[in-house]
Write a protein that holds these residues in place. Sequence first.
Motif, PDB file in Angstrom:
ATOM      1  N   PRO A 139      -4.000   5.465  16.390  1.00 15.27           N
ATOM      2  CA  PRO A 139      -2.898   4.353  15.978  1.00 15.27           C
ATOM      3  C   PRO A 139      -2.942   3.386  16.917  1.00 15.27           C
ATOM      4  CG  PRO A 139      -2.087   6.408  17.332  1.00 15.27           C
ATOM      5  CD  PRO A 139      -3.621   6.533  17.204  1.00 15.27           C
ATOM      6  N   VAL A 185       1.476  -0.593   8.716  1.00 17.40           N
ATOM      7  CA  VAL A 185       1.490   0.738   7.890  1.00 17.40           C
ATOM      8  C   VAL A 185       2.361   1.865   8.802  1.00 17.40           C
ATOM      9  CG1 VAL A 185       0.221   2.621   6.624  1.00 17.40           C
ATOM     10  CG2 VAL A 185      -0.174   0.178   6.195  1.00 17.40           C
ATOM     11  N   THR A 186       3.482   2.185   8.460  1.00 16.61           N
ATOM     12  CA  THR A 186       4.145   3.197   9.248  1.00 16.61           C
ATOM     13  C   THR A 186       4.121   4.727   8.329  1.00 16.61           C
ATOM     14  OG1 THR A 186       5.971   3.526  10.660  1.00 16.61           O
ATOM     15  CG2 THR A 186       6.504   3.056   8.283  1.00 16.61           C
ATOM     16  N   HIS A 193      -1.812  -3.281  10.930  1.00 12.23           N
ATOM     17  CA  HIS A 193      -1.468  -2.396  11.946  1.00 12.23           C
ATOM     18  C   HIS A 193      -1.087  -1.127  11.392  1.00 12.23           C
ATOM     19  CE1 HIS A 193      -1.018  -5.733  15.065  1.00 12.23           C
ATOM     20  NE2 HIS A 193      -0.469  -6.349  14.234  1.00 12.23           N
ATOM     21  N   PHE A 194      -1.473   0.012  12.122  1.00 13.46           N
ATOM     22  CA  PHE A 194      -1.124   1.508  11.622  1.00 13.46           C
ATOM     23  C   PHE A 194      -0.284   2.055  12.963  1.00 13.46           C
ATOM     24  CE2 PHE A 194      -3.461   2.121   7.860  1.00 13.46           C
ATOM     25  CZ  PHE A 194      -4.462   1.112   7.987  1.00 13.46           C
ATOM     26  N   VAL A 206      -8.431   1.928   3.830  1.00 11.67           N
ATOM     27  CA  VAL A 206      -7.817   2.059   5.299  1.00 11.67           C
ATOM     28  C   VAL A 206      -8.687   1.166   6.193  1.00 11.67           C
ATOM     29  CG1 VAL A 206      -6.698   3.717   7.012  1.00 11.67           C
ATOM     30  CG2 VAL A 206      -6.631   4.154   4.426  1.00 11.67           C
ATOM     31  N   ARG A 257      -7.659  -2.429   8.091  1.00 16.63           N
ATOM     32  CA  ARG A 257      -7.603  -2.455   9.729  1.00 16.63           C
ATOM     33  C   ARG A 257      -8.289  -3.643  10.084  1.00 16.63           C
ATOM     34  NH1 ARG A 257      -7.706   2.249  13.964  1.00 16.63           N
ATOM     35  NH2 ARG A 257      -5.407   1.721  14.161  1.00 16.63           N
ATOM     36  N   ILE A 262      -4.168   8.949   4.575  1.00 20.51           N
ATOM     37  CA  ILE A 262      -5.401   7.896   5.057  1.00 20.51           C
ATOM     38  C   ILE A 262      -6.782   8.675   5.164  1.00 20.51           C
ATOM     39  CG2 ILE A 262      -3.723   6.441   5.846  1.00 20.51           C
ATOM     40  CD1 ILE A 262      -4.830   7.036   8.817  1.00 20.51           C
ATOM     41  N   MET A 308       1.533   6.664   9.485  1.00 19.03           N
ATOM     42  CA  MET A 308       0.013   6.767   9.065  1.00 19.03           C
ATOM     43  C   MET A 308      -0.458   8.205   8.994  1.00 19.03           C
ATOM     44  SD  MET A 308      -1.188   5.841  12.827  1.00 19.03           S
ATOM     45  CE  MET A 308      -3.118   6.141  12.557  1.00 19.03           C
TER      46      MET A 308
END
Length: 314
Positions: free
Chosen positions: A209, A152-153, A183-184, A174, A178, A163, A155
């Motif tokens: 992150p 997920v870009t 990945h965040f 969210v 994870r 989020i 974030m």
Amino acid sequence: MVPGLIDIHTHAARSKEAPLLCLADGVTGWIDAGSQGADRIAETIAVAKSAPQLCRVLINIGRAGILPEGDTMDLNRADVAAAREAIGRNRDMIAGVKARLSRDVAGQNDFEVLKRAQEVASSFNLPVMIHMGQTISPLSKLFPLLKSGDIVTHMFAPPPNSIIDDDGHILPEVLAARRRGVHFDLGNGRTGHLRWDMAERILKAGFLPDTFSTDWTPEGRPAQVVNFPNVMSKFLMLGMTLDQVIACATINAAHAFPVFHDRGTLKIGAPADIAVLELKEGTFDFVDNFEGKRNGRQRLFPSATVLGGKRIAT
Ligand SMILES: [Zn+2]
């Protein structure tokens, strides 16, 4: 001296000059995140292949790539067959599928576009990177479609559909994502993605992150993004430790894509990709995507890059 930086969300394959500019900033590995779709993927692949550092591209699920009118506003552009065919021809260079899901990119189609991106990715066992923020569908509808290894870009995107809720709680969907290995990622960029108060609240909630990335474009160099070490410095200002900040730009980023499996570390036996960064003390201005200005007391500057054991002349 840190491992060569790995930037998993750039648009460095848009121009021949970009890879060298990034290399001078300490970036020894990068991913072009969906600059092109099936129709013109050969163009980004050609740049990636001629780049000095290790790099791969993500294919935009929108077959015409990034469009001012929105990549998949016309749902027909989210063409599963075309994307599969393009990946089939370029298995060595396409490392995943990008789905940009904002209201001005995918509009009402966000859910269907993500479903199609997963259809494409799952046939090749590849990750999907979604560009979140300002979606029409809520994250509770979109995030269940994300699988382990997806990214997920953006974030820290502000509402709607950030989020975190108004009370400072990270949304359950969210946290669930994870837990199953999504990945965040930061995705700094220039418009609509990073707002200081969101980053502060999300970090305060303990949701750090996994990776940093610049969303690098030539236009980001004079302002906001500047270079990867500058982007990392923003999170020193926001209270992350130097070790955490470096991990997000090296070892954690290396874990996001198998191509970087032996990178992001200075362990004996690893390829000698090294970024020499200088940590300066002083007063430094940082700008978010909403023209918010903050001062930090430390900033990392790129000083030298070693690629495969050779120092790069800059
Ligand atoms: Zn981008």
